[in-house]
Scaffold this motif. Structure first.
Motif, PDB file in Angstrom:
ATOM      1  N   VAL A  18       0.840  -1.199   0.000  1.00  0.00           N
ATOM      2  CA  VAL A  18       0.000   0.000   0.000  1.00  0.00           C
ATOM      3  C   VAL A  18       0.874   1.248   0.000  1.00  0.00           C
ATOM      4  O   VAL A  18       0.631   2.202  -0.737  1.00  0.00           O
ATOM      5  N   ALA A  22       0.316   1.344  -4.064  1.00  0.00           N
ATOM      6  CA  ALA A  22      -0.997   1.983  -4.074  1.00  0.00           C
ATOM      7  C   ALA A  22      -0.894   3.495  -4.080  1.00  0.00           C
ATOM      8  O   ALA A  22      -1.687   4.184  -4.731  1.00  0.00           O
ATOM      9  N   CYS A  46     -11.412   3.873   0.349  1.00  0.00           N
ATOM     10  CA  CYS A  46     -11.714   2.611   1.021  1.00  0.00           C
ATOM     11  C   CYS A  46     -13.108   2.094   0.698  1.00  0.00           C
ATOM     12  O   CYS A  46     -13.371   0.893   0.817  1.00  0.00           O
ATOM     13  N   MET A 202      -6.518  -3.876   5.888  1.00  0.00           N
ATOM     14  CA  MET A 202      -6.291  -2.998   4.742  1.00  0.00           C
ATOM     15  C   MET A 202      -6.838  -1.591   4.989  1.00  0.00           C
ATOM     16  O   MET A 202      -6.186  -0.592   4.671  1.00  0.00           O
ATOM     17  N   HIS A 206      -4.496   1.795   5.188  1.00  0.00           N
ATOM     18  CA  HIS A 206      -4.760   2.930   4.300  1.00  0.00           C
ATOM     19  C   HIS A 206      -4.947   4.215   5.102  1.00  0.00           C
ATOM     20  O   HIS A 206      -4.526   5.295   4.658  1.00  0.00           O
TER      21      HIS A 206
END
Length: 317
Positions: A18, A22, A46, A202, A206
């Motif tokens: 991430v 990401a 998200c 996750m 984030h």
């Protein structure tokens, strides 16, 4: 112990991927919306993440990697060597180096697939580079030149809408491609408990990354010409997203989305430098070579780990 290594590897890979991969995908979104609260951007991203998770789990019989791990069986036994790559990735990310997480993570699980992944990634870089040059050669004077003299507050509302639409499209395409890198550490079919566990992890990771506004790796985006402008960011996201969509349909072989991204930015920088003269071709070439050099460092580390770690593991055993 194997199950402990699996969960630890998943959490380490989730954070490192991430933070590295990401954020490159969401980088233009963050830079062009820096005036908005971080939690608004996090909630938006998200929501898409959750939808992609749910769709993959329901339509691929519990496989949120969308079938991209068919040639990467879960190791048995699952030893400590598999948690080394995400640890190294975390260190490279903190140094601001854009690493291909596909190579660094998945190659250790099945080194025989390196050639196919590398071939597809090189094609992706070349195609993105050519598309970047072609498109921006024709639109630079109209879009980029106007954007240089336009403040963020002067943007028309429809550009804000288009930018959030483009981010939705790009983010979903990236997730479908790169979730395989993260979920290589978990069973290929997740039960409901593991699905909720992985989703919560996750979402939390984030939140940390968004709160930090992307971290060191965000400089890959902010160092490029005019990426803070919402018009420029929107166009980059749409082009990048369509390239990923093409390769998603092309084959299920995992590829480096990082290489596609820096290829697109390289072509864009070259075209803008040639048309608008805001940066010399020499300086532009230096930036392109620097980004490619960082990507090659990641590839070299991946190859070393893929062939050295299994040998080391057997030696210690």
């Amino acid at each position: 112990m194997s199950y402990t290594f699996m969960l630890l590897g998943f959490m380490l890979s989730a954070y490192s991927i991430v933070a590295n991969d990401a954020i490159q995908t969401l980088g233009t979104f963050l830079s062009s919306n820096s005036q908005r609260p971080w939690w608004v951007l996090w909630l938006f991203a998200c929501t898409i993440l959750t939808a992609v998770f749910a769709y993959g789990w329901l339509n691929y019989d519990g496989d949120v990697s969308y079938g991209r791990l068919e040639n990467f069986p879960i190791p048995d036994p699952f030893s400590w060597i598999y948690i080394v790559p995400p640890l190294i990735l975390l260190g490279l990310t903190n140094l601001g180096i854009p690493v291909s997480t596909t190579f660094l993570i998945l190659t250790v699980f099945n080194p025989q697939n390196l050639t196919n992944m590398l071939t597809k990634s090189l094609i992706g870089y070349g195609l993105a580079f050519i598309i970047g040059i072609f498109i921006y050669y024709f639109i630079s004077e109209k879009i980029e030149e106007e954007s240089f003299n336009q403040s963020k507050t002067e943007n028309q509302p429809y550009w804000t809408i288009l930018q959030w639409v483009s981010t939705t499209f790009l983010w979903s395409q990236w997730l479908i491609q790169d979730l395989a890198n993260i979920f290589a550490y978990l069973p290929r079919k997740l039960d409901l408990l593991l699905l909720f566990f992985s989703l919560i992890i996750m979402l939390t990771l984030h939140a940390i990354i968004f709160y930090r506004n992307g971290g060191e790796i965000q400089q890959i985006v902010t160092s490029k010409i005019n990426t803070q402008n919402i018009k420029s960011a929107t166009i980059i996201d749409f082009i990048y997203g369509f390239i990923l969509l093409f390769f998603k349909e092309y084959s299920k072989v995992p590829m480096s989305t990082t290489w596609v991204f820096i290829g697109l930015l390289a072509g864009r920088e070259l075209a803008i430098a040639h048309r608008l003269k805001h940066r010399s071709l020499k300086d532009t070439g230096t930036i392109i070579i620097k980004d490619v050099g960082k990507a090659m460092i990641g590839l070299g580390v991946s190859i070393i780990l893929a062939f050295f770690l299994p040998f080391l593991g057997q030696l210690i055993s």
